[in-house]
Design a protein around this motif. Structure first.
Motif, PDB file in Angstrom:
ATOM      1  N   ALA A 178       0.819  -1.211   0.000  1.00  0.00           N
ATOM      2  CA  ALA A 178       0.000   0.000   0.000  1.00  0.00           C
ATOM      3  C   ALA A 178       0.855   1.264   0.000  1.00  0.00           C
ATOM      4  CB  ALA A 178      -0.928  -0.019   1.211  1.00  0.00           C
ATOM      5  N   ALA A 179       2.045   1.171   0.600  1.00  0.00           N
ATOM      6  CA  ALA A 179       2.907   2.350   0.711  1.00  0.00           C
ATOM      7  C   ALA A 179       3.927   2.459  -0.413  1.00  0.00           C
ATOM      8  CB  ALA A 179       3.636   2.309   2.057  1.00  0.00           C
ATOM      9  N   ALA A 180       3.947   1.517  -1.338  1.00  0.00           N
ATOM     10  CA  ALA A 180       4.989   1.480  -2.368  1.00  0.00           C
ATOM     11  C   ALA A 180       4.863   2.648  -3.335  1.00  0.00           C
ATOM     12  CB  ALA A 180       4.915   0.165  -3.132  1.00  0.00           C
ATOM     13  N   ASP A 181       6.014   3.106  -3.835  1.00  0.00           N
ATOM     14  CA  ASP A 181       6.011   4.168  -4.843  1.00  0.00           C
ATOM     15  C   ASP A 181       5.359   3.685  -6.144  1.00  0.00           C
ATOM     16  OD1 ASP A 181       7.350   5.945  -3.146  1.00  0.00           O
ATOM     17  OD2 ASP A 181       9.316   5.210  -3.795  1.00  0.00           O
ATOM     18  N   VAL A 182       5.671   2.453  -6.521  1.00  0.00           N
ATOM     19  CA  VAL A 182       5.106   1.848  -7.722  1.00  0.00           C
ATOM     20  C   VAL A 182       4.651   0.439  -7.352  1.00  0.00           C
ATOM     21  CG1 VAL A 182       5.533   1.160 -10.106  1.00  0.00           C
ATOM     22  CG2 VAL A 182       6.685   3.167  -9.180  1.00  0.00           C
ATOM     23  N   ALA A 183       3.479   0.048  -7.836  1.00  0.00           N
ATOM     24  CA  ALA A 183       2.954  -1.272  -7.484  1.00  0.00           C
ATOM     25  C   ALA A 183       2.200  -1.879  -8.653  1.00  0.00           C
ATOM     26  CB  ALA A 183       2.045  -1.187  -6.262  1.00  0.00           C
ATOM     27  N   VAL A 184       2.200  -3.201  -8.699  1.00  0.00           N
ATOM     28  CA  VAL A 184       1.337  -3.958  -9.607  1.00  0.00           C
ATOM     29  C   VAL A 184       0.606  -4.998  -8.774  1.00  0.00           C
ATOM     30  CG1 VAL A 184       2.838  -3.617 -11.604  1.00  0.00           C
ATOM     31  CG2 VAL A 184       3.135  -5.647 -10.191  1.00  0.00           C
ATOM     32  N   ASP A 185      -0.630  -5.283  -9.148  1.00  0.00           N
ATOM     33  CA  ASP A 185      -1.442  -6.271  -8.438  1.00  0.00           C
ATOM     34  C   ASP A 185      -2.252  -7.003  -9.496  1.00  0.00           C
ATOM     35  OD1 ASP A 185      -2.933  -7.778  -6.698  1.00  0.00           O
ATOM     36  OD2 ASP A 185      -3.446  -6.115  -5.358  1.00  0.00           O
ATOM     37  N   LEU A 186      -1.799  -8.210  -9.856  1.00  0.00           N
ATOM     38  CA  LEU A 186      -2.336  -8.899 -11.031  1.00  0.00           C
ATOM     39  C   LEU A 186      -2.868 -10.272 -10.661  1.00  0.00           C
ATOM     40  CD1 LEU A 186       0.584  -8.108 -13.524  1.00  0.00           C
ATOM     41  CD2 LEU A 186      -1.520  -6.800 -13.170  1.00  0.00           C
ATOM     42  N   THR A 291      -2.515 -29.747 -11.941  1.00  0.00           N
ATOM     43  CA  THR A 291      -3.689 -29.024 -11.470  1.00  0.00           C
ATOM     44  C   THR A 291      -3.854 -27.689 -12.179  1.00  0.00           C
ATOM     45  OG1 THR A 291      -4.653 -27.880  -9.541  1.00  0.00           O
ATOM     46  CG2 THR A 291      -2.278 -28.095  -9.587  1.00  0.00           C
ATOM     47  N   PRO A 292      -5.103 -27.238 -12.395  1.00  0.00           N
ATOM     48  CA  PRO A 292      -5.285 -25.838 -12.787  1.00  0.00           C
ATOM     49  C   PRO A 292      -4.937 -24.926 -11.618  1.00  0.00           C
ATOM     50  CG  PRO A 292      -7.408 -26.867 -12.353  1.00  0.00           C
ATOM     51  CD  PRO A 292      -6.372 -27.947 -12.249  1.00  0.00           C
ATOM     52  N   SER A 293      -4.786 -23.647 -11.896  1.00  0.00           N
ATOM     53  CA  SER A 293      -4.466 -22.709 -10.820  1.00  0.00           C
ATOM     54  C   SER A 293      -5.070 -21.345 -11.093  1.00  0.00           C
ATOM     55  CB  SER A 293      -2.945 -22.557 -10.654  1.00  0.00           C
ATOM     56  OG  SER A 293      -2.403 -21.697 -11.661  1.00  0.00           O
ATOM     57  N   THR A 294      -5.344 -20.626 -10.024  1.00  0.00           N
ATOM     58  CA  THR A 294      -5.504 -19.179 -10.077  1.00  0.00           C
ATOM     59  C   THR A 294      -4.454 -18.596  -9.148  1.00  0.00           C
ATOM     60  OG1 THR A 294      -7.112 -19.098  -8.258  1.00  0.00           O
ATOM     61  CG2 THR A 294      -7.987 -19.371 -10.482  1.00  0.00           C
ATOM     62  N   GLN A 295      -3.908 -17.447  -9.531  1.00  0.00           N
ATOM     63  CA  GLN A 295      -2.816 -16.859  -8.757  1.00  0.00           C
ATOM     64  C   GLN A 295      -2.971 -15.347  -8.684  1.00  0.00           C
ATOM     65  OE1 GLN A 295       1.181 -18.425  -9.888  1.00  0.00           O
ATOM     66  NE2 GLN A 295       0.083 -19.747 -11.315  1.00  0.00           N
ATOM     67  N   ARG A 296      -2.506 -14.810  -7.582  1.00  0.00           N
ATOM     68  CA  ARG A 296      -2.366 -13.364  -7.435  1.00  0.00           C
ATOM     69  C   ARG A 296      -0.905 -13.058  -7.148  1.00  0.00           C
ATOM     70  NH1 ARG A 296      -3.415  -9.695  -2.100  1.00  0.00           N
ATOM     71  NH2 ARG A 296      -3.012  -7.650  -3.047  1.00  0.00           N
ATOM     72  N   VAL A 297      -0.338 -12.135  -7.930  1.00  0.00           N
ATOM     73  CA  VAL A 297       1.005 -11.638  -7.649  1.00  0.00           C
ATOM     74  C   VAL A 297       0.921 -10.128  -7.538  1.00  0.00           C
ATOM     75  CG1 VAL A 297       3.401 -11.455  -8.396  1.00  0.00           C
ATOM     76  CG2 VAL A 297       2.109 -13.540  -8.888  1.00  0.00           C
ATOM     77  N   ALA A 298       1.332  -9.614  -6.394  1.00  0.00           N
ATOM     78  CA  ALA A 298       1.370  -8.172  -6.164  1.00  0.00           C
ATOM     79  C   ALA A 298       2.788  -7.782  -5.766  1.00  0.00           C
ATOM     80  CB  ALA A 298       0.387  -7.774  -5.065  1.00  0.00           C
ATOM     81  N   LEU A 299       3.329  -6.789  -6.442  1.00  0.00           N
ATOM     82  CA  LEU A 299       4.694  -6.329  -6.201  1.00  0.00           C
ATOM     83  C   LEU A 299       4.693  -4.836  -5.933  1.00  0.00           C
ATOM     84  CD1 LEU A 299       6.442  -8.120  -9.215  1.00  0.00           C
ATOM     85  CD2 LEU A 299       6.302  -8.951  -6.855  1.00  0.00           C
ATOM     86  N   GLY A 300       5.462  -4.432  -4.957  1.00  0.00           N
ATOM     87  CA  GLY A 300       5.676  -3.022  -4.677  1.00  0.00           C
ATOM     88  C   GLY A 300       7.157  -2.709  -4.725  1.00  0.00           C
ATOM     89  N   ALA A 301       7.511  -1.513  -5.216  1.00  0.00           N
ATOM     90  CA  ALA A 301       8.924  -1.137  -5.336  1.00  0.00           C
ATOM     91  C   ALA A 301       9.083   0.351  -5.128  1.00  0.00           C
ATOM     92  CB  ALA A 301       9.454  -1.530  -6.712  1.00  0.00           C
ATOM     93  N   ASP A 302      10.318   0.753  -4.772  1.00  0.00           N
ATOM     94  CA  ASP A 302      10.599   2.182  -4.744  1.00  0.00           C
ATOM     95  C   ASP A 302      10.951   2.635  -6.160  1.00  0.00           C
ATOM     96  OD1 ASP A 302      13.298   1.528  -5.231  1.00  0.00           O
ATOM     97  OD2 ASP A 302      13.850   1.663  -3.114  1.00  0.00           O
ATOM     98  N   LEU A 303      11.242   3.920  -6.323  1.00  0.00           N
ATOM     99  CA  LEU A 303      11.459   4.461  -7.661  1.00  0.00           C
ATOM    100  C   LEU A 303      12.740   3.950  -8.299  1.00  0.00           C
ATOM    101  CD1 LEU A 303      10.264   8.139  -7.093  1.00  0.00           C
ATOM    102  CD2 LEU A 303       9.026   6.261  -8.182  1.00  0.00           C
ATOM    103  N   ASP A 304      13.648   3.390  -7.510  1.00  0.00           N
ATOM    104  CA  ASP A 304      14.877   2.800  -8.051  1.00  0.00           C
ATOM    105  C   ASP A 304      14.691   1.337  -8.454  1.00  0.00           C
ATOM    106  OD1 ASP A 304      16.393   5.115  -7.775  1.00  0.00           O
ATOM    107  OD2 ASP A 304      16.841   4.670  -5.670  1.00  0.00           O
TER     108      ASP A 304
END
Length: 738
Positions: A178-186, A291-304
C-alpha cells in the motif's frame, strides 16, 4: 538392463558422450514394458465410469462375455481381493506411491468420471476393445463437485508439512504494498495440463504361483514393487518390477495408477500373463495431470526498482481420493530480495482423479505469474526487465536467510544478455516490426530446488579392468546410464569404456525414483561412496602385496591373485533400510535448515506476432543455466531443451478441458490437446555455466526440471513487448490478442 559406453575419452566428466542406449533404441532392439513376449499372453482393456460420483447398481457383462475370444470380465463382483493403499506419510516414503486411494475393482463406489469400473481380458486386443464397449453399467449418481472455477472461493489455506510449505512471510507485505512508490497487483490463471509421453502407460503382468513379475513404464521401480507387494499381500522378494526403458514420463509415471494394479488383478483372475496398454484417451481418464491454478502476484517497489513488497498466493486442486499440493509459490520464496514477503497456497478438493506431479510441479506455472508481474513492474518503472531482476538479486535466501549452496543467476543473465543481443531490444511495446510481424523479446528467471534421495549400489572391479555398477535407477530418455558411467570412470580414474552399468530392475540394489531432478545427484553420491570404499579396500590389498595404492585397480587385483573386488553402499530392506532412511532424513533436515540448494537460469526468447491474425511464433531462444556440475554436456542440453519445448506448449497450446457439469475431460486425445510440433519450436541454444555446487554430490544440481521454469513467463513477456497486451490466462490463444 545392461549398457556400457562405446568409446573412451581422456576427459570424462562433462564430455558430450553419445548415449550408450542409442543403438538399441534406434534399431528397435530396446524392450519397453509392452514388448516383453510371454506364452499365452492375454490383453486387457478398461471400462471407465461415465459419471463423477456414484454407486454402481448394476453391471451387465453378458454381451461382453459372450464375444469370441473373451477370457473374463472382471468387476467388483468377481475381482481378486486386495488390501487398500496405505495412508500416505512422509515418514515412510513408499506409501506415497499410490496415484489414488481407490481400491480398484474392490469397491462399488465411483470417485471420478473415468475411474475404471471393469476390465475385459481377451485373447486379442481387438476382442478386448470390442467387449469393453459392450459392458453396460448403471449408477446411482451422488452429488459431486467438479468445477474448479466455481469452487475457487471455497479454497482453504494449505498447511505446511515435511513435504511442502503452504505459506510463509517476512515483514508486513500488505502494508508495504500500500505504501509502495510503484505497485502492480495482477491475477493469473493456468489450465489443467496432461503428460503426453510418447509411450502411454503399459503394464505386462505375470504370476507364477505367488510370485509376481511386472514390466511397467514406471519412474519409481522400488516404490512400485513395494506398493504391489502391499496390495497383494506378498513378501517383497516375491515381486519383481522391470523397467529397462521408459518412453517418456515427465512425472506421469511417478505413481502407481489404475492400469498397473488392474493388470495384475487381471492376470491373477485369469491365470494368464496379461498386457494392459492404456489408449491415449485412457491415460487422460485414469492418470492425474497438472492441477489448474488461479494466482495473485502483487509487487511493490521504490522508484529505483528495489522491491519493498512481494505477495504471491495461489489456488490449486487435489482429488477427493488423493493428490499432493503443488508448490506454486515456491520460486517466489527464493528469487527476489524483497523487504516484505507474503506467500500462501490454497487448496480445493474435487471429485476428480488425483492431480499428479508434472515437470517442475508448481514452479512451472508459478513462475509464469511471478515473471509476468516482474515484467509489468519493469514497464511501470521504465526499467529494463533484466536490470530490475539484477537489482533485486539476493545474497541469501530472502525468506529465511539460508545460505545459497550455489547461485549463478547474475552470471547467467550477463551471459544471456550478451549472446541474445538484448541491448538491441527497443523497450517500447509494439516498437519492433518485421513486415507484417510484430517482434517482441522477453526474459524470465528459471528456478528449481535441488533434491537428493537415498540410493543403493554395488560396484565390482575385475582383474581384467572391467567395472560393473548395479543400481535399479531409471532410464526415461535422459541418458542416465551414460551419465553414471562417466561419474564412475571419473571417480575411479578408469577409461569410461571399461564401465558397465546394470539398471532398470528391482532385482538390483534399489535406486531412487526419477523425479525432482534428484536421480543424478542421488546415484552419484552412492557411486562416490562406493568408489571411496573400493579405493580403501584396494589400498589395503596393495599394501599387503607390497604395491603402491596408486597402481591401477587391475594391477592390484592381478598381483593379489584376485578375480574381482566388490563393495556395496546402502541397504534395500530391514534394519539397514530403516537406518538409511533415518540418516537421509536427518541430513535432509539439517542441510535444509542451513542451505537453499537450487538450479537456476535465465530464459531469453523472441516472438513474432501476426498483426492481423494474432498468430504467435517463437523464433529465437537462449537459455543460460546454472545446474552445477555438468556430467554430460549433450544429455544435459537435451534435457534443458526438452523442458523449454514443454514450456512452449504450456504457453501457446496445452489445455485440458473439463466439462463443468459432468467432470469429464472432453479433449482426451492428441487431436484436440495441442502439444508443440517441430514447426512450433525454433532453434534452442543452451549454455551451462558448469560450476559445481559444493553442498551437493559431485556438485550436481539437476537439469530435468529447471528447463521448463520461466518459459511461459518469457513468452508472455515477449508477446507483451510485441503487442502491448499482457496475457494473464494460459494458453495464449488468438482471441486473447485480437
Amino acid at each position: 538392463m545392461t549398457q556400457a559406453p562405446t568409446r573412451p575419452t581422456q576427459r570424462i566428466l562433462g564430455e558430450p558422450l553419445d548415449r550408450v542406449d542409442g543403438h538399441v533404441k534406434t534399431t528397435g532392439a530396446a524392450q519397453f514394458s509392452g514388448e516383453y513376449p510371454y506364452p499365452h499372453l492375454a490383453h486387457a482393456v478398461l471400462v471407465h465410469a461415465t459419471v463423477a460420483r456414484a454407486r454402481i447398481v448394476r453391471i451387465d457383462t453378458a454381451g461382453a462375455s459372450a464375444l469370441p475370444g473373451v477370457l473374463a470380465v472382471v468387476t467388483h463382483h468377481n475381482a481378486p481381493r486386495m488390501r487398500p493403499p496405505p495412508k500416505p506419510t512422509p515418514l515412510n516414503l513408499p506409501t506415497l506411491a499410490a496415484g489414488t486411494s481407490v481400491n480398484y475393482l474392490n469397491t462399488d463406489e465411483v470417485h471420478w468420471n473415468g475411474q475404471p469400473v471393469a476390465v475385459v481380458v481377451a485373447e486379442t486386443l481387438d476382442a478386448a476393445r470390442e467387449a469393453a464397449r459392450l459392458v453396460d453399467v448403471s449408477y446411482e449418481e451422488l452429488p459431486s463437485v467438479v468445477d474448479f472455477g466455481q469452487e475457487v472461493p471455497n479454497a482453504v489455506p494449505q498447511k505446511t508439512d515435511l513435504l511442502s510449505e503452504g505459506g510463509g512471510k517476512k515483514g508486513d507485505a500488505v502494508a508495504a504494498l500500500a505504501a509502495a512508490d510503484v505497485a502492480v497487483d495482477l491475477r493469473f490463471s493456468t489450465p489443467m495440463h496432461h503428460h503426453n509421453a510418447l509411450e502411454p502407460h503399459t503394464t505386462t503382468a505375470s504370476w507364477d504361483g505367488d510370485t509376481l513379475t511386472v514390466h511397467d513404464g514406471t519412474q519409481n521401480i522400488d516404490w512400485t514393487r513395494r506398493h504391489l507387494a502391499q496390495r497383494f499381500t506378498l513378501p517383497l522378494d516375491n515381486v519383481r518390477v522391470v523397467a529397462a526403458f521408459v518412453g517418456g514420463a515427465f512425472g506421469g509415471k511417478a505413481n502407481v495408477w489404475a492400469g498397473t494394479v488392474i493388470a495384475v488383478v487381471a492376470a491373477k483372475a485369469t491365470g494368464r500373463p496379461v498386457r494392459l496398454a492404456l489408449s491415449r484417451e485412457a491415460v487422460y481418464r485414469t492418470v492425474g495431470g497438472r492441477t489448474p491454478s488461479t494466482q495473485r502476484v502483487a509487487l511493490g517497489a521504490d522508484l529505483d526498482g528495489q522491491l519493498t513488497a512481494l505477495i504471491h498466493t495461489s489456488v490449486t486442486q487435489t482429488g477427493r481420493v488423493g493428490g499432493l499440493p503443488e508448490q506454486v509459490v515456491s520460486q517466489s520464496r527464493h528469487l527476489y530480495d524483497a523487504a516484505n514477503i507474503f506467500v500462501q497456497q490454497h487448496q480445493l478438493t474435487l471429485d476428480s482423479v488425483s492431480n499428479a506431479v508434472m515437470r517442475a510441479p508448481g514452479e512451472s506455472i508459478g513462475s509464469f505469474a511471478l515473471e509476468a508481474a516482474m515484467d509489468e513492474l519493469a514497464c511501470r518503472l521504465g526499467l529494463d526487465p533484466v536490470e530490475l531482476r539484477m537489482r533485486n538479486e539476493p545474497d541469501r535466501d530472502p525468506l529465511g536467510g539460508r545460505l545459497f549452496g550455489r547461485r549463478g543467476l547474475r552470471e547467467a543473465y550477463a551471459r544471456g544478455a550478451e549472446r541474445f543481443r538484448w541491448a538491441d531490444r527497443s523497450p517500447e511495446p509494439r516498437s519492433m516490426r518485421d513486415g507484417r510481424w510484430l517482434v517482441g523479446m522477453g526474459v524470465a528467471s528459471a528456478y528449481h530446488p535441488a533434491w537428493e534421495l537415498p540410493a543403493s549400489v554395488t560396484m565390482r572391479v575385475s582383474a581384467d579392468g572391467d567395472v560393473l555398477v548395479r543400481c535399479g535407477f531409471h532410464e526415461m530418455g535422459m541418458g542416465s546410464a551414460t551419465a553414471f558411467a562417466q561419474v564412475t570412470a571419473h571417480a575411479l580414474r578408469v577409461p569410461v569404456d571399461s564401465v558397465r552399468i546394470e539398471y532398470g530392475d528391482s532385482a538390483l540394489p534399489a535406486g531412487p525414483g526419477a523425479g525432482g531432478s534428484a536421480q543424478t545427484a542421488s546415484v552419484s553420491r552412492a557411486i562416490l561412496d562406493a568408489v571411496a570404499r573400493l579405493r580403501k579396500d584396494l589400498a589395503s590389498l596393495a599394501r599387503r602385496n607390497d604395491m603402491s595404492p596408486g597402481e591401477s585397480p587391475a594391477a592390484i587385483l592381478g598381483r593379489a591373485g584376485r578375480a574381482h573386488l566388490q563393495v556395496a553402499v546402502g541397504a534395500d530392506r530391514g534394519i539397514g533400510r530403516l537406518a538409511g532412511q533415518v540418516r537421509f532424513m536427518t541430513r535432509f533436515v539439517r542441510e535444509r535448515r542451513k542451505y537453499m540448494k537450487a538450479a537456476c537460469g535465465a530464459q531469453f526468447c523472441e516472438v513474432r506476432v501476426d498483426g492481423d491474425t494474432g498468430e504467435v511464433r517463437v523464433t529465437r531462444w537462449l537459455g543460460v543455466f546454472d545446474i552445477g556440475t555438468v556430467v554430460n554436456a549433450k544429455t544435459a542440453a537435451s534435457q534443458l531443451r526438452g523442458g523449454i519445448v514443454m514450456g512452449i506448449g504450456a504457453a501457446l497450446g496445452e489445455e485440458t478441458l473439463v466439462d463443468r457439469d459432468t467432470g469429464r475431460i472432453v479433449n482426451a486425445n492428441l487431436a484436440e490437446y495441442h502439444v508443440p510440433v517441430h514447426a512450433d519450436v525454433p532453434r534452442i541454444d543452451i549454455e551451462c555455466l558448469g560450476d559445481p555446487d559444493p553442498t551437493m554430490p559431485l556438485g550436481v544440481l539437476g537439469a530435468g526440471e529447471v528447463g521448463i521454469v520461466g518459459v511461459a513467463g518469457a513468452i508472455t513477456n515477449a508477446v507483451h513487448h510485441a503487442t502491448g497486451r499482457r496475457v494473464r490466462e494460459l494458453p495464449i490463444t488468438l482471441d486473447k490478442l485480437l
